[in-house]
Design a protein around this motif. Sequence first.
Motif, mmCIF file in Angstrom:
data_model
loop_
_atom_site.group_PDB
_atom_site.id
_atom_site.type_symbol
_atom_site.label_atom_id
_atom_site.label_comp_id
_atom_site.label_asym_id
_atom_site.label_seq_id
_atom_site.Cartn_x
_atom_site.Cartn_y
_atom_site.Cartn_z
ATOM 1 N N TRP A 155 43.320 40.963 49.219
ATOM 2 C CA TRP A 155 44.483 40.787 48.292
ATOM 3 C C TRP A 155 45.603 40.779 49.043
ATOM 4 N N ARG A 156 45.979 41.539 50.154
ATOM 5 C CA ARG A 156 46.956 41.708 50.796
ATOM 6 C C ARG A 156 47.567 40.300 51.599
ATOM 7 N N LYS A 157 46.254 39.759 52.064
ATOM 8 C CA LYS A 157 46.545 38.652 52.843
ATOM 9 C C LYS A 157 46.804 37.261 51.854
ATOM 10 N N ARG A 158 46.572 37.739 50.427
ATOM 11 C CA ARG A 158 46.984 36.591 49.528
ATOM 12 C C ARG A 158 48.456 37.148 48.918
ATOM 13 N N ASP A 159 49.045 38.141 49.584
ATOM 14 C CA ASP A 159 50.383 38.592 49.081
ATOM 15 C C ASP A 159 50.263 39.500 47.775
ATOM 16 N N THR B 43 41.500 35.757 38.294
ATOM 17 C CA THR B 43 40.704 35.828 39.341
ATOM 18 C C THR B 43 40.537 37.325 40.125
ATOM 19 N N VAL B 44 41.573 37.791 40.110
ATOM 20 C CA VAL B 44 41.897 39.025 40.727
ATOM 21 C C VAL B 44 40.937 40.096 39.733
ATOM 22 N N LEU B 45 41.092 39.940 38.442
ATOM 23 C CA LEU B 45 40.258 40.983 37.676
ATOM 24 C C LEU B 45 38.734 40.490 37.709
ATOM 25 N N GLU C 195 52.943 40.189 35.755
ATOM 26 C CA GLU C 195 54.184 39.747 35.242
ATOM 27 C C GLU C 195 54.594 38.604 36.238
ATOM 28 N N THR C 196 54.433 38.564 37.418
ATOM 29 C CA THR C 196 55.039 37.697 38.321
ATOM 30 C C THR C 196 53.667 36.414 38.770
ATOM 31 N N ALA C 197 52.558 36.853 38.877
ATOM 32 C CA ALA C 197 51.529 36.053 39.109
ATOM 33 C C ALA C 197 51.149 34.760 38.090
#
Length: 379
Positions: free
Chosen positions: A285-289, A222-224, A213-215
Amino acid sequence: MHDPPRILAVDDTPENLEILRMRLEANGYEVVTAADGEEGLAEARARKPDLILLDIMMPRLDGISVVRMLKQDVSLRSIPVILVTAKADTRDVVEGLDAGGDDYLTKPFEHRALLARVRSMLRQKALHDTVESQAHSLEDQAAQLAAWNRSLEQTVAEQVAEIERMSRLRRFLSAEVADLIVAAGNGDGLLESHRREVTVVFCDLRGFTAFAETAEPEEVMTVLGEYHCCLGEQITRHGGTLERFVGDGLLVVFNDPLPCADHTERAVSMAAAMRDAIDEHSERWRKRDYFLGFGIGIARGHATIGQIGFDQRSDYAVIGTVPNHAARLCEEAKSGQILVSQRVLGIVEPLVESAPVGELTLKGFRRPMLAYEIVRWLG
């Protein structure tokens, strides 16, 4: 063409026949004789000469009538005919040539003129035979080419059908397994509706809905892509069958379409490997928030399995309570948890470190279901 060339001489005067025979045989030709038109026609049909010397004026059946009958016969019409006449009347010559004669000689004829005409007609016969032979050869080649084309079309059709079967199978299976099924020749049969005991793994990301919802859409895709690639490696390595994608959710089946005795062990081993692989991705992923977790549910039981859909679109599906059970266990799993049913634990208990979760009230199930957490895969 015969070797030596065969010449049929037809004349009702024995002396003329003898002179022709002697002169022609002296020059290396094979000579066959006939004393009238009917006999000459019979000899032509029986001996198939390369050239006919035909007297026009004969009893019973004259030479012009014989020529007409020769040219009407498909098997004889290519034999050249030299008409021999004692008449100097041009009308006889014209009538004979119009009937189908190829050349003429007027008696008495000179020896060298006879041989020159014979050689000329035999050259034409040899050329005709060569052309005819080439035509037959071309017909044979055309027939062979047509047969090859039919064979090629059949081969291509079979290969296209195999590619289509392979395409359908590779949507759900690893390339190696799909190749094996197609090689066995039963790919389509394996996708027909049937019932079998299977182990089903359902997994998805925690916090993905809020993230989506926010990205930006590009970030979500990309994440998927990273997520699916990571899990896909483990599915292939453990021999699982990808039944479907559900957004960030995946449903993987073991023991179908290829049966394996240790399907539950494979499923739990894969789930543990997936969790470890996603843990590595979570750090990045955490490094990319991006704050995303991962949960898994596993159940075992009988299900109805096969291909569903219509001509333009079809899918491989697992129908029954087993996939629902796995999906509901996945919903209950916290980030990093692998929850399994009691039947799954009963199979893999010696191979894992586990902890009881207790009874869970799962959506769609009338009674509470015992669940267990797989803490660690011992192998």
